[in-house]
Design an enzyme around this catalytic site. Structure first.
Site, PDB file in Angstrom:
ATOM      1  N   TYR A  64       0.854  -1.179   0.000  1.00 54.43           N
ATOM      2  CA  TYR A  64       0.000   0.000   0.000  1.00 54.43           C
ATOM      3  C   TYR A  64       0.895   1.237   0.000  1.00 54.43           C
ATOM      4  O   TYR A  64       1.482   1.616   1.015  1.00 54.43           O
ATOM      5  CB  TYR A  64      -0.896   0.027   1.239  1.00 54.43           C
ATOM      6  CG  TYR A  64      -1.999  -1.014   1.272  1.00 54.43           C
ATOM      7  CD1 TYR A  64      -2.322  -1.775   0.160  1.00 54.43           C
ATOM      8  CD2 TYR A  64      -2.736  -1.223   2.435  1.00 54.43           C
ATOM      9  CE1 TYR A  64      -3.337  -2.714   0.196  1.00 54.43           C
ATOM     10  CE2 TYR A  64      -3.765  -2.156   2.485  1.00 54.43           C
ATOM     11  CZ  TYR A  64      -4.051  -2.905   1.365  1.00 54.43           C
ATOM     12  OH  TYR A  64      -5.060  -3.840   1.419  1.00 54.43           O
ATOM     13  N   PHE A 219     -14.147  -5.998  -0.867  1.00 58.22           N
ATOM     14  CA  PHE A 219     -15.268  -5.629  -1.739  1.00 58.22           C
ATOM     15  C   PHE A 219     -16.593  -5.755  -0.991  1.00 58.22           C
ATOM     16  O   PHE A 219     -17.558  -6.346  -1.497  1.00 58.22           O
ATOM     17  CB  PHE A 219     -15.316  -6.487  -2.997  1.00 58.22           C
ATOM     18  CG  PHE A 219     -14.165  -6.333  -3.941  1.00 58.22           C
ATOM     19  CD1 PHE A 219     -13.381  -5.203  -3.956  1.00 58.22           C
ATOM     20  CD2 PHE A 219     -13.874  -7.337  -4.848  1.00 58.22           C
ATOM     21  CE1 PHE A 219     -12.326  -5.069  -4.839  1.00 58.22           C
ATOM     22  CE2 PHE A 219     -12.823  -7.220  -5.739  1.00 58.22           C
ATOM     23  CZ  PHE A 219     -12.049  -6.085  -5.735  1.00 58.22           C
ATOM     24  N   PRO A 220     -16.720  -5.236   0.237  1.00 60.82           N
ATOM     25  CA  PRO A 220     -17.958  -5.449   1.003  1.00 60.82           C
ATOM     26  C   PRO A 220     -19.161  -4.721   0.427  1.00 60.82           C
ATOM     27  O   PRO A 220     -20.295  -5.057   0.771  1.00 60.82           O
ATOM     28  CB  PRO A 220     -17.602  -4.889   2.378  1.00 60.82           C
ATOM     29  CG  PRO A 220     -16.568  -3.843   2.096  1.00 60.82           C
ATOM     30  CD  PRO A 220     -15.747  -4.407   0.974  1.00 60.82           C
ATOM     31  N   LEU A 221     -18.901  -3.744  -0.460  1.00 59.44           N
ATOM     32  CA  LEU A 221     -20.010  -3.023  -1.091  1.00 59.44           C
ATOM     33  C   LEU A 221     -19.954  -3.124  -2.608  1.00 59.44           C
ATOM     34  O   LEU A 221     -20.601  -2.361  -3.302  1.00 59.44           O
ATOM     35  CB  LEU A 221     -19.987  -1.545  -0.665  1.00 59.44           C
ATOM     36  CG  LEU A 221     -20.199  -1.285   0.821  1.00 59.44           C
ATOM     37  CD1 LEU A 221     -20.026   0.193   1.143  1.00 59.44           C
ATOM     38  CD2 LEU A 221     -21.572  -1.775   1.271  1.00 59.44           C
ATOM     39  N   GLY A 222     -19.184  -4.082  -3.113  1.00 54.90           N
ATOM     40  CA  GLY A 222     -19.011  -4.203  -4.546  1.00 54.90           C
ATOM     41  C   GLY A 222     -17.725  -3.545  -4.982  1.00 54.90           C
ATOM     42  O   GLY A 222     -16.848  -3.248  -4.170  1.00 54.90           O
ATOM     43  N   PRO A 226     -15.362  -4.436 -13.582  1.00 54.28           N
ATOM     44  CA  PRO A 226     -16.513  -4.886 -14.369  1.00 54.28           C
ATOM     45  C   PRO A 226     -17.052  -6.215 -13.850  1.00 54.28           C
ATOM     46  O   PRO A 226     -16.300  -7.116 -13.498  1.00 54.28           O
ATOM     47  CB  PRO A 226     -15.935  -5.039 -15.782  1.00 54.28           C
ATOM     48  CG  PRO A 226     -14.737  -4.147 -15.813  1.00 54.28           C
ATOM     49  CD  PRO A 226     -14.167  -4.195 -14.421  1.00 54.28           C
TER      50      PRO A 226
END
Length: 322
Positions: A64, A219-222, A226
């Site tokens: 990071y 990715f807890p909310l997407g 694509p």
């Protein structure tokens, strides 16, 4: 596995076990602190505010910002603090390459990455290190000599644990078969993509719950990748947010907490106000009707492929972190 009755500002979301410790179920993913490269004091302030609000689980990685985020953590959190620091290996910074990181899957590379994390964090040991495999997409994909047997990798991770350089082992970006293979190593957590609308790893979550392994979804909310649906755009989520008077993102995170007791969240942000909004999710309880409606839409919309694409982006980029 959790105790939501302890939901206070001191322990956002209540508490859950992680590698033998009790931590707040809502922690903090530090990736977004990269954006403060030109003003590190802002990043340090975000971290310190998270601690003030009861966060005691920070998720980071040496790749990071090529060590920048770990340096902020070193500045903000004393080495003798009891804050649970989790990092990950399996990729390495590549600031001069076409993307900011590259695969680093060989056992020797895993060891180097742990040493780099220790130096940057100013610690003798890291509470938990996740072995980031590259088995599933989207994100970095392994090719050539970067395709390494998980048993060889786990042997190196176990050696690092035996030496005291890491306290516990987790795995990330893996299939359920790999989770089964890793269980004898005593893994403490699994980090995989998972959200209300992306439940392709429901069987992996169930296996982790049965084996008392913590589930720490990314990715807890997407995602902007694509094919991965964004939870905050689902009509049912928007309707639930309006009815409850909270944001769609908060509904998506609250559903995750309520869906499985072994879930620990690490939503990330570089903004203090957004941080406070994320941590407030610990006080949101979805009623049975709302939960049932969300369960139904999630089960019906999961179509994301498991195989990794060729795009070598960072699997930790998520619309749930801003």
């Amino acid at each position: 596995m959790s105790d939501r009755s302890t939901t206070t500002n001191a322990r956002p979301g209540g508490t859950g076990p992680l590698a033998g410790r009790s931590v707040a179920r809502i922690g903090y993913g530090a990736m977004q602190l990269e954006r403060h490269h030109d003003d590190p004091a802002v990043g340090v302030a975000v971290l310190r505010r998270a601690l003030e609000l009861g966060v005691d689980h920070i998720d980071t990685a040496q790749f990071y910002g090529n060590g920048f985020v770990n340096d902020l953590i070193r500045q903000a959190i004393p080495a003798d603090s009891d804050v649970f620091i989790a990092s990950k290996v399996g990729a390495a910074p590549d600031p001069d390459g076409p993307f900011p990181m590259r695969p680093a899957q060989q056992p020797a590379e895993l060891r180097t990455a742990v040493e780099d994390n220790l130096r940057a964090l100013g610690r003798d040991s890291i509470a938990l290190v996740n072995l980031r495999r590259l088995e599933i997409g989207p994100g970095l994909a392994a090719h050539g000599d970067q395709i390494v047997d998980v048993d060889d990798q786990l042997a190196e991770m176990i050696a690092l644990r035996d030496e005291g350089k890491i306290g516990a082992i987790g795995i990330s970006a893996v299939t359920v078969d790999t989770i089964r293979r890793a269980l004898p190593a005593g893994i403490a957590c699994v980090q995989n993509p998972y959200s209300l609308l992306d439940r392709r790893f429901e069987n992996a979550l169930e296996l982790c719950a049965a084996e008392q392994v913590s589930w720490v979804p990314y990715f807890p909310l997407g995602s902007a990748f694509p094919g991965i649906p964004k939870v905050t755009e689902a009509p049912e989520v928007i309707a639930a947010s309006k009815a409850a008077g909270v944001s769609p993102a908060q509904i998506g995170l609250a559903w995750l907490l309520g869906h499985a007791d072994n879930t620990l969240l690490i939503p990330g942000t570089g903004d203090i106000a957004h941080l406070e909004t994320n941590l407030a999710v610990g006080g949101i309880e979805l009623d049975a009707a709302t939960t049932a409606a969300l369960d139904a839409v999630g089960a019906a919309t999961t179509t994301v492929p498991i195989a990794p694409p060729s795009w070598p982006g960072d699997a930790d980029v998520t619309t749930g972190r801003s």
